[in-house]
Design a protein around this motif. Structure first.
Motif, PDB file in Angstrom:
ATOM      1  N   CYS A  23       0.703  -1.134   0.038  1.00 53.23           N
ATOM      2  CA  CYS A  23       0.085  -0.114  -0.026  1.00 53.23           C
ATOM      3  C   CYS A  23       0.718   1.367   0.057  1.00 53.23           C
ATOM      4  O   CYS A  23       1.959   1.199   0.920  1.00 53.23           O
ATOM      5  N   ARG A  24       0.624   2.210  -0.883  1.00 49.94           N
ATOM      6  CA  ARG A  24       1.127   3.674  -1.042  1.00 49.94           C
ATOM      7  C   ARG A  24       1.148   4.384   0.171  1.00 49.94           C
ATOM      8  O   ARG A  24       2.081   5.103   0.710  1.00 49.94           O
ATOM      9  N   LEU A  25       0.208   4.117   0.904  1.00 45.00           N
ATOM     10  CA  LEU A  25      -0.282   5.078   2.134  1.00 45.00           C
ATOM     11  C   LEU A  25       0.283   4.421   3.639  1.00 45.00           C
ATOM     12  O   LEU A  25       1.092   5.121   4.343  1.00 45.00           O
ATOM     13  N   CYS A  26       0.011   2.961   3.729  1.00 43.05           N
ATOM     14  CA  CYS A  26       0.339   2.667   5.166  1.00 43.05           C
ATOM     15  C   CYS A  26       1.605   1.528   4.985  1.00 43.05           C
ATOM     16  O   CYS A  26       2.126   0.954   6.004  1.00 43.05           O
ATOM     17  N   ARG A  28       1.213  -1.737   3.774  1.00 44.69           N
ATOM     18  CA  ARG A  28       1.093  -3.156   4.293  1.00 44.69           C
ATOM     19  C   ARG A  28       0.955  -3.681   2.877  1.00 44.69           C
ATOM     20  O   ARG A  28       0.624  -3.307   1.925  1.00 44.69           O
ATOM     21  N   SER A  35      -6.968  -3.872  -5.336  1.00 43.56           N
ATOM     22  CA  SER A  35      -6.045  -2.934  -4.369  1.00 43.56           C
ATOM     23  C   SER A  35      -4.498  -2.965  -4.839  1.00 43.56           C
ATOM     24  O   SER A  35      -3.687  -2.173  -4.943  1.00 43.56           O
ATOM     25  N   LEU A  40      -3.331   0.924  -3.543  1.00 45.97           N
ATOM     26  CA  LEU A  40      -3.928   1.315  -2.134  1.00 45.97           C
ATOM     27  C   LEU A  40      -4.865  -0.059  -1.486  1.00 45.97           C
ATOM     28  O   LEU A  40      -5.732  -0.399  -2.336  1.00 45.97           O
ATOM     29  N   THR A  43      -8.951   0.149   3.268  1.00 44.86           N
ATOM     30  CA  THR A  43      -9.253   1.210   4.258  1.00 44.86           C
ATOM     31  C   THR A  43      -8.571   2.283   3.677  1.00 44.86           C
ATOM     32  O   THR A  43      -9.085   3.249   3.969  1.00 44.86           O
ATOM     33  N   CYS A  44      -7.329   2.619   3.055  1.00 40.89           N
ATOM     34  CA  CYS A  44      -6.652   3.632   2.906  1.00 40.89           C
ATOM     35  C   CYS A  44      -7.356   4.297   1.599  1.00 40.89           C
ATOM     36  O   CYS A  44      -7.474   5.411   1.633  1.00 40.89           O
ATOM     37  N   ASP A  45      -8.037   3.520   0.706  1.00 39.53           N
ATOM     38  CA  ASP A  45      -8.684   4.049  -0.420  1.00 39.53           C
ATOM     39  C   ASP A  45     -10.105   4.812   0.119  1.00 39.53           C
ATOM     40  O   ASP A  45     -10.064   5.906  -0.353  1.00 39.53           O
ATOM     41  N   LYS A  47      -9.990   6.179   3.058  1.00 34.16           N
ATOM     42  CA  LYS A  47      -9.599   7.608   3.491  1.00 34.16           C
ATOM     43  C   LYS A  47      -9.322   8.715   2.460  1.00 34.16           C
ATOM     44  O   LYS A  47      -9.885   9.798   2.869  1.00 34.16           O
ATOM     45  N   LEU A  48      -9.149   8.198   1.466  1.00 31.84           N
ATOM     46  CA  LEU A  48      -8.466   9.265   0.340  1.00 31.84           C
ATOM     47  C   LEU A  48      -9.796   9.555  -0.374  1.00 31.84           C
ATOM     48  O   LEU A  48      -9.762  10.550  -0.958  1.00 31.84           O
TER      49      LEU A  48
END
Length: 75
Positions: A23-26, A28, A35, A40, A43-45, A47-48
């Motif tokens: 994941c580019r954000l977290c 994982r 995904s 992403l 969950t991160c998707d 959020k964005l």
């Protein structure tokens, strides 16, 4: 070109199978095809890119006076 060493040894013990995508954000590891495609996790998707608000939840009734000339005739 015959004497040059290869950049990657042919007999190296590289992992077989698909490469890991994170994941580019977290950071994982991603497992789902969607995904992995976007980079992403779900969950991160979320959020964005939050879902758009439902327009029906923003509407509400307002108490208003009757417009002049629209009163029922007294009769």
């Amino acid at each position: 070109m015959g004497d040059e060493p290869l950049a990657i040894a042919i007999d190296s013990t590289a992992e077989e199978g698909p490469r890991r995508v994170y994941c580019r954000l977290c950071g994982r590891p991603l497992t789902g095809a969607g995904s992995r495609r976007t980079g992403l996790g779900p969950t991160c998707d979320a959020k964005l890119h939050p879902p758009a608000p439902d327009i029906r939840t923003r509407r509400h009734e307002v108490a208003q006076d009757t417009l002049p000339g629209l009163d029922p005739p007294a009769g």
